[in-house]
Design a protein around this motif. Structure first.
Motif, PDB file in Angstrom:
ATOM      1  N   LYS A 143      24.791  -6.687  15.406  1.00 31.52           N
ATOM      2  CA  LYS A 143      24.559  -8.133  15.567  1.00 31.52           C
ATOM      3  C   LYS A 143      23.183  -8.554  15.063  1.00 31.52           C
ATOM      4  O   LYS A 143      23.020  -9.647  14.534  1.00 31.52           O
TER       5      LYS A 143
ATOM      6  N   LYS B  83      26.991 -26.667  16.954  1.00 25.88           N
ATOM      7  CA  LYS B  83      26.013 -25.693  17.450  1.00 25.88           C
ATOM      8  C   LYS B  83      26.244 -25.298  18.906  1.00 25.88           C
ATOM      9  O   LYS B  83      25.916 -24.178  19.297  1.00 25.88           O
ATOM     10  N   LYS B  84      26.823 -26.177  19.688  1.00 27.02           N
ATOM     11  CA  LYS B  84      27.044 -25.837  21.096  1.00 27.02           C
ATOM     12  C   LYS B  84      28.045 -24.687  21.260  1.00 27.02           C
ATOM     13  O   LYS B  84      28.101 -24.064  22.310  1.00 27.02           O
TER      14      LYS B  84
ATOM     15  N   GLU C 119      37.341 -18.988  20.900  1.00 24.06           N
ATOM     16  CA  GLU C 119      36.841 -17.826  21.650  1.00 24.06           C
ATOM     17  C   GLU C 119      37.471 -16.538  21.141  1.00 24.06           C
ATOM     18  O   GLU C 119      36.788 -15.533  20.935  1.00 24.06           O
TER      19      GLU C 119
ATOM     20  N   ARG D  19      35.975 -15.669  17.742  1.00 28.30           N
ATOM     21  CA  ARG D  19      34.623 -15.109  17.905  1.00 28.30           C
ATOM     22  C   ARG D  19      34.714 -13.632  18.301  1.00 28.30           C
ATOM     23  O   ARG D  19      34.040 -12.779  17.727  1.00 28.30           O
TER      24      ARG D  19
ATOM     25  N   TRP E  19      28.030 -22.021  19.096  1.00 27.68           N
ATOM     26  CA  TRP E  19      27.470 -20.819  18.469  1.00 27.68           C
ATOM     27  C   TRP E  19      27.150 -19.799  19.565  1.00 27.68           C
ATOM     28  O   TRP E  19      26.612 -20.144  20.612  1.00 27.68           O
ATOM     29  N   LYS E  20      27.486 -18.550  19.295  1.00 28.15           N
ATOM     30  CA  LYS E  20      27.258 -17.530  20.309  1.00 28.15           C
ATOM     31  C   LYS E  20      27.343 -16.144  19.671  1.00 28.15           C
ATOM     32  O   LYS E  20      28.198 -15.905  18.822  1.00 28.15           O
ATOM     33  N   GLU E  21      26.464 -15.258  20.064  1.00 28.22           N
ATOM     34  CA  GLU E  21      26.509 -13.849  19.688  1.00 28.22           C
ATOM     35  C   GLU E  21      26.581 -13.625  18.176  1.00 28.22           C
ATOM     36  O   GLU E  21      27.312 -12.763  17.693  1.00 28.22           O
TER      37      GLU E  21
END
Length: 185
Positions: free
Chosen positions: A167, A71-72, A150, A153, A74-76
């Motif tokens: 999004k 989870k750390k 990165e 993503r 997870w982004k956007e």
């Protein structure tokens, strides 16, 4: 075997399927269509379990899979999971062992998938899925090394834009959670 799965899942309306398929075909090659029969097992059936594993049956092959959410990272609207997978030659014996250890059948899922591979980014897959009992979804997935997270993503976000997905339409709730909630209601 283990890898890092970087992905986004988007629920779509059936009426939008043809338009979305057309946009996907502009940026990706069709690979195959397949039906995935999944059975999930957990130690608890009353509450939503924190841990579970899946056995996917495709023809004669049975593959066990379980995931650890990271989870750390997870982004956007993009989630990251460490995924472990291995084949089982004797499914009945494996399930006898798991049952003896306390695991119980929990959720069953049938997913009919059209699988595409991005033309420019060969490690990026796009799946157009029908999940029986839930509806239609797009999964945009990149199986990455830790050093590629990165970049993966960013490619997923770019691919969502290419297909015309915003999004705010991302729904990364697991299929098992959606099926479990539906069965609770």
């Amino acid at each position: 075997m283990s890898w890092i799965e970087v992905e986004s899942k988007i629920e779509i309306k059936e009426r939008d399927l043809n338009d979305i398929r057309k946009k996907i075909k502009e940026i990706a090659f069709f690979v195959k269509k397949e039906t995935k029969l999944d059975q999930y097992f957990s130690l608890r059936k009353v509450f939503y379990p924190r841990k579970a594993f899946r056995i996917r049956t495709e023809g004669e092959n049975n593959t066990v899979n379980f995931k650890k959410w990271i989870k750390k990272l997870w982004k956007e609207g993009v989630v990251v999971k460490e995924e472990f997978e291995f084949e089982v030659k004797n499914k009945e014996n494996f399930l006898a062992l798991m049952t003896d250890l306390g695991f119980k059948r929990w959720v069953k899922k049938i997913k009919i998938s059209e699988i595409y591979r991005h033309k420019k980014h060969k490690k990026l897959n796009i799946e157009l899925n029908k999940v029986v009992g839930l509806g239609y979804f797009i999964e945009i997935e990149y199986l990455a090394k830790k050093s590629e997270i990165e970049n993966a993503r960013n490619l997923i976000i770019k691919t969502m834009k290419e297909i015309g997905i915003k999004k705010e339409n991302v729904n990364n709730t697991g299929y098992t959670k959606m099926l479990w909630k539906k069965s609770e209601n």
